[in-house]
Design a protein around this motif. Structure first.
Motif, PDB file in Angstrom:
ATOM      1  N   HIS A  48       0.848  -1.194   0.000  1.00 46.01           N
ATOM      2  CA  HIS A  48       0.000   0.000   0.000  1.00 46.01           C
ATOM      3  C   HIS A  48       0.881   1.240   0.000  1.00 46.01           C
ATOM      4  O   HIS A  48       2.108   1.125  -0.006  1.00 46.01           O
ATOM      5  N   HIS A  50       1.439   3.836   2.112  1.00 46.99           N
ATOM      6  CA  HIS A  50       2.032   4.506   3.273  1.00 46.99           C
ATOM      7  C   HIS A  50       3.562   4.483   3.204  1.00 46.99           C
ATOM      8  O   HIS A  50       4.159   3.479   2.817  1.00 46.99           O
ATOM      9  N   ASP A  52       5.898   4.194   5.288  1.00 44.01           N
ATOM     10  CA  ASP A  52       6.665   3.169   6.013  1.00 44.01           C
ATOM     11  C   ASP A  52       6.660   1.829   5.253  1.00 44.01           C
ATOM     12  O   ASP A  52       7.138   0.809   5.786  1.00 44.01           O
ATOM     13  N   HIS A  53       6.146   1.858   4.025  1.00 38.71           N
ATOM     14  CA  HIS A  53       6.175   0.678   3.147  1.00 38.71           C
ATOM     15  C   HIS A  53       6.778   1.005   1.783  1.00 38.71           C
ATOM     16  O   HIS A  53       7.158   0.098   1.047  1.00 38.71           O
ATOM     17  N   HIS A 108      -7.345  -1.788   5.887  1.00 37.50           N
ATOM     18  CA  HIS A 108      -6.416  -0.736   6.303  1.00 37.50           C
ATOM     19  C   HIS A 108      -6.754   0.495   5.462  1.00 37.50           C
ATOM     20  O   HIS A 108      -7.900   0.644   5.013  1.00 37.50           O
ATOM     21  N   ASP A 143      -0.371  -4.197   5.875  1.00 38.33           N
ATOM     22  CA  ASP A 143      -0.928  -3.662   7.124  1.00 38.33           C
ATOM     23  C   ASP A 143      -2.403  -4.014   7.136  1.00 38.33           C
ATOM     24  O   ASP A 143      -3.115  -3.710   6.176  1.00 38.33           O
TER      25      ASP A 143
HETATM   26 NI    NI Z   1      -0.006   1.388   6.557  1.00 37.86          NI
END
Ligand code: NI
Ligand code: MN
Length: 229
Positions: A48, A50, A52-53, A108, A143
């Protein structure tokens, strides 16, 4: 199939000499021991939008001349930054020859921010990946919170190893992750997406005990550690 943990949700999956890198986030992770420029990839998979990915996705993709595999919206956004892309969406599968990748649902969100972190744009649906290769099946759940259709995926796939988020707050925590493991029918679980930030602290040892009590195998991977299946 060799699974190497690079911290947070970033794992590198090596199959027949090919390298799939999922959710690269190392330059923003103070505990990371690998640098983005040292990661070899034939494909970069993103669950996805975000950061942090996705933080290191474009540099790794460009260094390695590797396409980014992501949902249509994230793939489009990464394409604007110069990366080659392969768009997918939930329920779709991609045959890479040495592995088959299916994009599955995650419960998510997937908003993406601009460079100044001031605009959140639509990043499509969040997902996870099921990777089938050499008679083994790996799940990266992305997530997610717990959702009932994990049972459906458990019925459709024979999951050997599941990488499941356990951090809580932004995703399910350890107790729900055990239920998820049960519903996915996973034989073995590797916990991810925890301890990276203060608000997602969890104890991998008590998670291993919860899994053990549920009759599910556990494999805690330290940063840089590899699990072979
Ligand atoms: Ni996320
Ligand atoms: Mn995350």
């Amino acid at each position: 199939m060799k699974i190497t943990y690079h911290g947070h949700s970033c794992v590198q999956v090596e199959i027949e000499g090919k390298s799939l890198v999922i959710d690269p986030f190392v330059s923003g992770n103070p505990a990371a021991i690998v640098k983005p420029e040292d990661i070899r990839a034939d494909f970069v998979l993103l669950t996805h939008a975000h950061s942090d990915h996705t933080l290191d996705a474009v540099p790794i993709a460009l260094n390695n001349n590797a396409p980014i595999v992501a949902n249509f919206e994230v793939a489009t956004y990464m394409g604007w930054q110069g990366a080659q892309t392969i768009p997918m969406n939930i329920g779709g599968a991609l045959d890479l020859g040495f592995a088959k990748i299916t994009m599955i649902q995650a419960f998510h969100s997937s908003g993406m921010t601009d460079e100044e972190n001031k605009v959140i744009g639509y990043g499509g649906m969040p997902g996870g990946f099921i990777i089938e290769a050499g008679g083994k099946t790996l799940l990266h759940a992305g997530d997610t919170g717990l959702f009932g259709d994990m049972k459906m995926y458990g019925e459709l796939f024979n999951i050997d190893v599941a990488l499941l988020p356990i951090g809580g707050q932004l995703t399910m925590g350890p107790e729900d992750a055990v239920t998820a493991a049960r519903w996915f029918g996973a034989k073995q679980v590797v916990p991810i997406h925890f301890n990276t930030f203060p608000f997602i602290q969890q104890d991998e040892k008590s998670f291993a005990v919860l899994l053990e009590n549920a009759g599910i195998g556990s494999a805690y991977l330290q940063y840089g550690e590899t699990l072979s299946v």
